[in-house]
Scaffold this motif. Structure first.
Motif, PDB file in Angstrom:
ATOM      1  N   ALA A  35      53.610  34.839  33.324  1.00 41.32           N
ATOM      2  CA  ALA A  35      52.189  35.143  33.132  1.00 41.32           C
ATOM      3  C   ALA A  35      51.341  34.598  34.271  1.00 41.32           C
ATOM      4  N   PHE A  36      51.815  33.542  34.933  1.00 42.08           N
ATOM      5  CA  PHE A  36      51.025  32.895  35.983  1.00 42.08           C
ATOM      6  C   PHE A  36      51.505  33.275  37.384  1.00 42.08           C
ATOM      7  N   GLU A  37      52.279  34.350  37.460  1.00 40.56           N
ATOM      8  CA  GLU A  37      52.710  34.886  38.747  1.00 40.56           C
ATOM      9  C   GLU A  37      52.023  36.231  38.975  1.00 40.56           C
ATOM     10  N   MET A  38      52.332  36.904  40.090  1.00 40.66           N
ATOM     11  CA  MET A  38      51.638  38.145  40.450  1.00 40.66           C
ATOM     12  C   MET A  38      51.722  39.189  39.340  1.00 40.66           C
ATOM     13  N   LYS A  39      52.870  39.235  38.659  1.00 44.56           N
ATOM     14  CA  LYS A  39      53.054  40.195  37.580  1.00 44.56           C
ATOM     15  C   LYS A  39      52.042  39.958  36.456  1.00 44.56           C
ATOM     16  N   GLY A  40      51.847  38.691  36.100  1.00 42.81           N
ATOM     17  CA  GLY A  40      50.902  38.351  35.045  1.00 42.81           C
ATOM     18  C   GLY A  40      49.459  38.597  35.459  1.00 42.81           C
ATOM     19  N   VAL A  41      49.152  38.270  36.713  1.00 45.08           N
ATOM     20  CA  VAL A  41      47.794  38.495  37.223  1.00 45.08           C
ATOM     21  C   VAL A  41      47.448  39.977  37.167  1.00 45.08           C
ATOM     22  N   THR A  42      48.400  40.828  37.614  1.00 50.83           N
ATOM     23  CA  THR A  42      48.173  42.273  37.605  1.00 50.83           C
ATOM     24  C   THR A  42      47.940  42.780  36.184  1.00 50.83           C
ATOM     25  N   MET A  43      48.797  42.343  35.250  1.00 53.05           N
ATOM     26  CA  MET A  43      48.642  42.776  33.860  1.00 53.05           C
ATOM     27  C   MET A  43      47.305  42.306  33.296  1.00 53.05           C
ATOM     28  N   TYR A  44      46.946  41.083  33.574  1.00 50.58           N
ATOM     29  CA  TYR A  44      45.703  40.511  33.045  1.00 50.58           C
ATOM     30  C   TYR A  44      44.491  41.318  33.505  1.00 50.58           C
TER      31      TYR A  44
END
Length: 734
Positions: A588-597
């Protein structure tokens, strides 16, 4: 007859020899406005507007007033607008909005059924001024060549609205500059500098690479920025994890890009004044303080200019002249100051806008652009890039998914070659979600981790936690930071905290989100109250910042105390963070999580029309020969900070006492008002009213508020506004 434009002292008539001839003023303003508007290829139009702006002063009743033979107020701005409208029909009428508003501000255009009493249309249609003989001195050109604006059907209305606003800025600055120079006998010359000189200073001032892992990566980022600076002007993103040195790298890009494209200045737009403080210090120490302006809204130096009948005219004028026009090479300002000025209809705020043209504008922490105003904000950035020779950079460690809200045809380019790989290289912390915690639980966690930064969601919670920890004998070296402390005070606290950390002393720092972006501080452990994922990652940038540990720790908790209640303004972001954590876990705190957020955040917001919650873009519309430019309505709607606030000058130091004494004597200097920003605190209206009721404030006739009771300000926690009945305190998130 000799027609006069101004008296020497701006008020009393002491003879024609001590007065400026009107024709001289008109020509001077025309020359200045032409020079200013040339930066966006509208010099000819700027010259024309300057020439006609005060045609109404040729009226005999105005000449009687300026000579002291009459006290009747005279409308001297409308005639120039009417002359333009009569000479060139629709386009003349539209440009007349600029002339008619150069004293009182741009009004709503008013047309068709929307023609109220206070609109520009009503003013033109109901004008009943005297006949004049201005044509004996002023020659109005026979042809009319407005600037060609690059736009399409989607952007045309906003593009033309911005064009008129920019011309308005040129005219106001030209008018005020000539008037000030005549009355004071002081030429308002620009600071002599070259971008090349500043670039050389930066190159020699960038700290040498000591070969550490972190510094090697920072050197790579700097190289990417310098190489990208040679690209064509446009809209860029700079995606750099916290601690990557983006302040100096982005400045290097900006200076070298300005050199290549012959641009005039660099403007940093930053969400918090706390970030401005540190960045301004870093940049000023390298380039020189005389080249760097730190300009935000902690002191409103134009307060009381318009609409305050109980303020004397000469005081209004002196405050007005103290307003900034941003004629300096490096400017650091806030989102509030930048965007609210862009959308303002007031002369005092709009004066600076034309100096944004031919600049590199760096939007630091772009993820913090106001969500409810994201669409008009991105339109503003897009229009500056499209038509005003601006290169804009959106900087962030957590780049938001905002590309769909810019102009559709405007391309966007990333400066860093591989942001995802860079984020992996610079990962220096582990995130742990530790669930619900009471203030007492947090206290025990401090006992286990004696070097901890704890970031909470409100000033009220920071204050409560600090008081709790201070009363516990187990802890030493406890510090607090929030915007209830003035800038100088906060700088002192940060300096002490850094000294403690360098000595490896135990230190607990309890702060609001003002420290989570742009503040160069390095703790082994950071605790962060649940908020948006971008906030949490930014907070993580204060842990193991220099990479001295194998991994720093970021502990994400949900507060359960009354003081720690999540403010309404961030409840939806905190809920969305929980959802992303539930799906992705540690990712959640990596690029994948940032994009989803961000995709989920903006998708939900756009479906509810939250990204233009005030329907600001609808207030500008061109349909055939029908025009709607509702400048005054938009100015009232575009407010990043919805709650009305008041600025309080904390008058406890030797310097602040000297500066406030100048205010009492009605001495208003730009240099003084800049310095007063460092001693000011912003509070809500109900908090302000409480201080008034308790006689804690001195309110000057110029509108400035001075704290006159030292018991209300403590160096440890700042302005004391917290009581059991204070309902708004929990909404104050920084």
């Amino acid at each position: 007859m000799k027609y006069l434009g101004h008296t020497k002292d701006g008020k009393c008539f002491t003879g024609e020899e001590n007065s400026q001839e009107l024709i001289t003023h008109l020509k001077n303003v025309s020359n200045y406005a032409e020079k200013f508007a040339m930066s966006f290829d509208a010099g000819e139009m700027g010259a024309l507007l300057g020439l006609v702006h005060d045609l109404g002063k040729y009226q005999i009743n105005f000449q009687d007033r300026i000579r002291g033979r009459s006290k009747v107020k005279v409308d001297h701005a409308t005639l120039g607008a009417k002359v333009l409208a009569e000479s060139w029909k629709e386009m003349g009428w539209l440009h007349g909005m600029v002339v008619a508003g150069h004293h009182t501000g741009l009004k709503d255009s008013g047309c068709g059924s929307n023609m109220g009493d206070n609109t520009y249309s009503s003013r033109i249609n109901n004008y009943q001024g005297q006949d004049t003989e201005y044509s004996n001195e002023i020659n109005i050109p026979s042809d009319f060549k407005p600037k060609m604006i690059n736009c399409d059907n989607e952007t045309m209305s906003f593009a033309f609205a911005t064009y008129f606003k920019m011309l308005f800025s040129c005219l106001v600055d030209a008018d005020w500059t000539d008037t000030e120079e005549y009355i004071t006998d002081i030429s308002r010359d620009s600071l002599p500098y070259t971008i090349q000189e500043l670039d050389k200073k930066l190159i020699s001032g960038i700290p040498a690479n000591n070969g550490s892992f972190i510094n090697n990566i920072r050197a790579e980022i700097l190289k990417d920025c310098q190489e990208a600076s040679q690209r064509e002007q446009g809209l860029f993103t700079l995606t750099v994890p916290t601690g990557g040195g983006k302040t100096l790298s982005s400045l290097s890009f900006a200076l070298q890009h300005a050199l290549k494209h012959n641009l005039k200045r660099i403007i940093y737009v930053i969400p918090y004044t706390s970030i401005i403080e540190q960045n301004a210090d870093v940049i000023a120490n390298i380039l020189g303080k005389e080249f760097v302006l730190e300009h935000h809204s902690q002191v409103d130096e134009t307060k009381g200019i318009l609409g305050e009948d109980d303020i004397e005219e000469d005081i209004k004028k002196r405050i007005k002249w103290a307003s900034e026009n941003w004629d300096i090479p490096i400017i650091l300002t806030t989102n509030v100051q930048f965007f609210e000025s862009f959308f303002s209809n007031k002369p005092s705020k709009a004066r600076k806008l034309h100096n944004i043209a031919e600049s590199v504008v760096i939007f630091d922490e772009a993820q913090m652009l106001p969500r409810e105003l994201l669409s008009p904000s991105m339109y503003a950035i897009s229009e500056l890039v499209t038509n005003y020779k601006v290169t804009a950079i959106l900087c962030s460690a957590t780049q938001p998914a905002i590309s769909q809200y810019k102009y559709e045809k405007l391309k966007i380019s990333e400066i860093i070659g591989n942001p995802g790989e860079l984020a992996k290289k610079l990962k220096r912390v582990e995130y742990e979600v530790i669930g619900k915690k009471s203030d007492e639980d947090i206290l025990e966690m401090f006992a286990e981790n004696r070097k901890t930064l704890c970031i909470v969601n409100s000033r009220k919670h920071a204050y409560a936690l600090y008081k709790l920890v201070s009363e516990d004998e187990r802890f030493k070296n406890i510090y607090h930071l929030s915007t209830l402390m003035h800038c100088t005070n906060r700088r002192e606290v940060l300096k002490k905290v850094k000294e403690r950390l360098e000595k490896n002393d135990d230190v607990i720092l309890i702060a609001t989100s003002l420290v989570e972006a742009g503040v160069d501080i390095d703790f082994p452990v950071v605790m962060r109250s649940i908020a948006g994922i971008d906030n949490i990652i930014q907070a993580g940038g204060r842990a193991n910042r220099e990479g001295k540990l194998k991994k720093g720790r970021v502990l994400v908790f949900e507060p359960t105390s009354d003081a720690g209640k999540i403010p309404k303004v961030i409840q939806s972001m905190a809920s969305l963070t929980k959802e992303v954590i539930a799906v992705l876990g540690e990712e959640a705190f990596e690029m994948k999580g940032v994009t989803m957020y961000f995709e989920n955040l903006y998708h939900a917001s756009s479906s509810d029309n939250i990204l233009d919650s005030k329907n600001i873009l609808d207030e500008f519309e061109i349909k055939g020969n029908s025009y709607r430019f509702n400048f005054e309505t938009v100015a009232k709607k575009y407010k990043i900070i919805e709650d009305n606030t008041e600025n309080i000058i904390i008058n406890l130091s030797k310097e602040s006492k000297e500066l406030t004494e100048e205010l009492r004597q009605h001495i208003f200097k730009r240099v003084s008002t800049r310095k007063l920003q460092q001693y000011s605190v912003s509070i809500y209206k109900n908090e302000y009213q409480k201080l008034l009721e308790e006689n804690a404030l001195e309110v000057l006739d110029s509108g400035f508020n001075i704290l006159n009771n030292n018991q209300y300000y403590k160096g440890e926690t700042g302005l004391d506004i917290f009581t059991d009945n204070n309902k708004n305190a929990e909404c104050s998130i920084i």
